[in-house]
Scaffold this motif. Structure first.
Motif, PDB file in Angstrom:
ATOM      1  N   ILE A 148       0.845  -1.183   0.000  1.00  0.00           N
ATOM      2  CA  ILE A 148       0.000   0.000   0.000  1.00  0.00           C
ATOM      3  C   ILE A 148       0.886   1.242   0.000  1.00  0.00           C
ATOM      4  N   GLY A 149       0.553   2.243  -0.795  1.00  0.00           N
ATOM      5  CA  GLY A 149       1.354   3.452  -0.762  1.00  0.00           C
ATOM      6  C   GLY A 149       0.905   4.483  -1.772  1.00  0.00           C
ATOM      7  N   ASN A 150       1.749   5.520  -1.921  1.00  0.00           N
ATOM      8  CA  ASN A 150       1.469   6.537  -2.943  1.00  0.00           C
ATOM      9  C   ASN A 150       2.430   6.343  -4.113  1.00  0.00           C
ATOM     10  N   GLN A 151       3.038   7.411  -4.615  1.00  0.00           N
ATOM     11  CA  GLN A 151       3.820   7.292  -5.856  1.00  0.00           C
ATOM     12  C   GLN A 151       5.221   6.736  -5.566  1.00  0.00           C
ATOM     13  N   VAL A 168      -4.984  -3.782  -7.365  1.00  0.00           N
ATOM     14  CA  VAL A 168      -6.378  -3.694  -6.911  1.00  0.00           C
ATOM     15  C   VAL A 168      -6.801  -2.259  -6.606  1.00  0.00           C
ATOM     16  N   ALA A 169      -5.869  -1.304  -6.675  1.00  0.00           N
ATOM     17  CA  ALA A 169      -6.203   0.119  -6.544  1.00  0.00           C
ATOM     18  C   ALA A 169      -5.094   0.930  -7.199  1.00  0.00           C
ATOM     19  N   GLY A 170      -5.469   1.967  -7.942  1.00  0.00           N
ATOM     20  CA  GLY A 170      -4.476   2.813  -8.586  1.00  0.00           C
ATOM     21  C   GLY A 170      -3.898   2.189  -9.841  1.00  0.00           C
ATOM     22  N   LYS A 171      -2.744   2.717 -10.253  1.00  0.00           N
ATOM     23  CA  LYS A 171      -2.064   2.239 -11.451  1.00  0.00           C
ATOM     24  C   LYS A 171      -0.596   1.985 -11.139  1.00  0.00           C
ATOM     25  N   ARG A 172      -0.026   0.978 -11.787  1.00  0.00           N
ATOM     26  CA  ARG A 172       1.390   0.657 -11.598  1.00  0.00           C
ATOM     27  C   ARG A 172       2.041   0.317 -12.933  1.00  0.00           C
ATOM     28  N   ARG A 173       3.321   0.611 -12.990  1.00  0.00           N
ATOM     29  CA  ARG A 173       4.124   0.228 -14.154  1.00  0.00           C
ATOM     30  C   ARG A 173       5.248  -0.681 -13.696  1.00  0.00           C
ATOM     31  N   ALA A 222      14.263  -5.280 -22.176  1.00  0.00           N
ATOM     32  CA  ALA A 222      13.222  -4.982 -21.187  1.00  0.00           C
ATOM     33  C   ALA A 222      11.823  -5.120 -21.774  1.00  0.00           C
ATOM     34  N   GLN A 223      10.862  -5.406 -20.895  1.00  0.00           N
ATOM     35  CA  GLN A 223       9.447  -5.387 -21.233  1.00  0.00           C
ATOM     36  C   GLN A 223       8.728  -4.529 -20.203  1.00  0.00           C
ATOM     37  N   VAL A 224       7.676  -3.847 -20.622  1.00  0.00           N
ATOM     38  CA  VAL A 224       6.940  -2.988 -19.706  1.00  0.00           C
ATOM     39  C   VAL A 224       5.493  -3.466 -19.604  1.00  0.00           C
ATOM     40  N   ALA A 225       4.965  -3.412 -18.370  1.00  0.00           N
ATOM     41  CA  ALA A 225       3.581  -3.795 -18.107  1.00  0.00           C
ATOM     42  C   ALA A 225       2.902  -2.667 -17.351  1.00  0.00           C
ATOM     43  N   ASP A 226       1.907  -2.055 -17.949  1.00  0.00           N
ATOM     44  CA  ASP A 226       1.118  -1.025 -17.283  1.00  0.00           C
ATOM     45  C   ASP A 226      -0.176  -1.654 -16.781  1.00  0.00           C
ATOM     46  N   LEU A 227      -0.384  -1.569 -15.477  1.00  0.00           N
ATOM     47  CA  LEU A 227      -1.537  -2.215 -14.851  1.00  0.00           C
ATOM     48  C   LEU A 227      -2.509  -1.184 -14.300  1.00  0.00           C
ATOM     49  N   GLN A 228      -3.781  -1.421 -14.506  1.00  0.00           N
ATOM     50  CA  GLN A 228      -4.837  -0.649 -13.868  1.00  0.00           C
ATOM     51  C   GLN A 228      -5.522  -1.533 -12.836  1.00  0.00           C
ATOM     52  N   MET A 238      12.481 -15.232 -10.749  1.00  0.00           N
ATOM     53  CA  MET A 238      13.821 -14.729 -11.035  1.00  0.00           C
ATOM     54  C   MET A 238      13.855 -13.571 -12.040  1.00  0.00           C
ATOM     55  N   TRP A 239      12.720 -13.133 -12.552  1.00  0.00           N
ATOM     56  CA  TRP A 239      12.730 -11.973 -13.442  1.00  0.00           C
ATOM     57  C   TRP A 239      12.938 -10.711 -12.615  1.00  0.00           C
ATOM     58  N   TRP A 240      13.831  -9.855 -13.092  1.00  0.00           N
ATOM     59  CA  TRP A 240      14.062  -8.571 -12.440  1.00  0.00           C
ATOM     60  C   TRP A 240      12.895  -7.646 -12.740  1.00  0.00           C
ATOM     61  N   HIS A 241      12.446  -6.882 -11.736  1.00  0.00           N
ATOM     62  CA  HIS A 241      11.315  -5.984 -11.950  1.00  0.00           C
ATOM     63  C   HIS A 241      11.454  -4.703 -11.143  1.00  0.00           C
ATOM     64  N   HIS A 242      11.316  -3.595 -11.840  1.00  0.00           N
ATOM     65  CA  HIS A 242      11.226  -2.262 -11.235  1.00  0.00           C
ATOM     66  C   HIS A 242       9.745  -1.911 -11.190  1.00  0.00           C
ATOM     67  N   VAL A 243       9.277  -1.407 -10.042  1.00  0.00           N
ATOM     68  CA  VAL A 243       7.843  -1.170  -9.868  1.00  0.00           C
ATOM     69  C   VAL A 243       7.612   0.297  -9.523  1.00  0.00           C
ATOM     70  N   LYS A 244       6.859   0.954 -10.362  1.00  0.00           N
ATOM     71  CA  LYS A 244       6.531   2.363 -10.144  1.00  0.00           C
ATOM     72  C   LYS A 244       5.025   2.512  -9.963  1.00  0.00           C
ATOM     73  N   ALA A 245       4.626   3.053  -8.820  1.00  0.00           N
ATOM     74  CA  ALA A 245       3.219   3.342  -8.579  1.00  0.00           C
ATOM     75  C   ALA A 245       2.899   4.704  -9.175  1.00  0.00           C
ATOM     76  N   LEU A 246       1.840   4.789  -9.958  1.00  0.00           N
ATOM     77  CA  LEU A 246       1.553   5.990 -10.734  1.00  0.00           C
ATOM     78  C   LEU A 246       0.437   6.847 -10.152  1.00  0.00           C
ATOM     79  N   SER A 247      -0.222   6.366  -9.105  1.00  0.00           N
ATOM     80  CA  SER A 247      -1.347   7.087  -8.526  1.00  0.00           C
ATOM     81  C   SER A 247      -1.043   7.499  -7.094  1.00  0.00           C
TER      82      SER A 247
END
Length: 338
Positions: A148-151, A168-173, A222-228, A238-247
């Motif tokens: 849970i968090g902000n940006q 389940v809430a907001g958007k993430r990349r 790299a591959q990018v996944a934008d989630l709503q 084992m896949w490396w992942h950077h997670v950015k919260a957008l909301s």
């Protein structure tokens, strides 16, 4: 924001209880579009952040949560401090209601403080959540956690288990890299890291290509996944992942599970033992051990050891059974005594 051409493949018409086997066994990440759209948590979050927070309050059992707080100057990046002697945030134990209040209070700030509740086991803090928002993969015995968090911006890292990550809430990349890109991601120290996992030292908002030139090669893979809210991401182990919260208000629920029995232990333990016993050997000896590891571990084939009678294969038998695992563990513990 990094410009990445490769998009994670999307799967539609995939619902809890109706996930094709090829999804959960995929070696590539996959987006399950609208996977959790019917969950009460998602329905409430699409109304407003307040509705989402109130839904969590209803389930919360008043057990304090561990949260990270960073000054506005951190701009959401959960990371080290300037000299890497510690971190750029404070760990705070607090009532979840207070954390939710703070998130809503700062939701319209131009430069909000970083507020982040990481990897909190849902059944221990939000009993009843899984009853109403179940991914229907209980047969895999997943560890289900909430974030849970902000940006927030979480540095690229890997996890040993497979993961079904549900926004389940907001958007993430998610910015994803296959495991073999480790050499191009400039990984930091193993003993100290913000979340207990080895992380990339690269700031994805403003990458320093002079300091980290090989990162350009990583971006090509790299591959990018934008989630709503309602979308899920299957993330192979084992896949490396950077997670950015957008909301300004975000909630993610992860489901981790491994493909091997727990009695086999964690591979990180073998890595640490190899660092202890192999890493400081001369190059020629390291290469010799590499050949041995390739033969017995990384490149072994099913029939490689047909020349050994089954009853004397011992620890080399496939699959490894629990009794053999116990013997190996006991032998290692005995030999590691100083």
């Amino acid at each position: 924001m990094l410009a990445i051409a490769n998009k994670v493949k999307e799967i539609t018409n995939c619902q809890p209880g109706d996930i094709p086997e090829f999804v959960l066994s995929s070696t590539q990440p996959l987006i399950l579009k609208g996977f959790g759209d019917k969950w009460p948590m998602v329905v409430e979050s699409k109304k407003s952040p307040e509705h989402s927070a109130n839904y969590l309050r209803k389930l919360y059992n008043n057990k304090p949560v561990f949260s990270a707080y960073g000054e506005p100057e951190t701009q959401g990046r959960v990371f080290y401090n300037d000299d890497m002697s510690g971190f750029n945030f404070k760990n705070i134990s607090a009532d979840l209601n207070i954390v939710l209040d703070k998130l809503l209070e700062h939701a319209t700030d131009n430069k909000p403080p970083t507020i982040y509740v990481a990897s909190t086991e849902i059944n221990a803090w939000l009993p009843g959540y899984n009853d109403e928002n179940n991914a229907s993969i209980d047969h895999l015995k997943p560890l289900t956690s909430i974030w849970i968090g902000n940006q927030s911006k979480i540095a690229a890292h890997y996890d040993f288990p497979n993961n079904l990550a549900c926004c389940v809430a907001g958007k993430r990349r998610f910015t994803l890299f296959p495991p073999e890109q480790i050499a191009n991601l400039y990984i930091g120290p193993m003993e100290i890291s913000p979340g207990g996992r080895d992380i990339s030292l690269i700031d994805f908002e403003k990458p320093d290509f002079k300091r980290f030139p090989k990162f350009k090669q990583a971006l090509q893979a790299a591959q990018v996944a934008d989630l709503q809210a309602g979308d899920a991401l299957f993330l192979p182990a084992m896949w490396w992942h950077h997670v950015k919260a957008l909301s300004a208000f975000n909630v993610l629920v992860t489901h981790w599970w491994r493909d091997s029995p727990a009695f086999m232990g964690r591979p990180e333990n073998a890595l640490k033992l190899a660092i202890l016993s192999l890493r400081n050997l001369p190059l020629e000896q390291r290469q010799a051990w590499k050949a041995i590891f390739d033969y017995y571990i990384f490149d072994h084939q099913e029939n490689d050891l047909d020349h050994i009678p089954d009853f004397v294969k011992g620890m080399l038998s496939l699959p490894l059974d629990v009794n053999s695992a116990k013997k190996i563990r006991a032998d290692l513990l005995n030999k590691l005594k100083i």
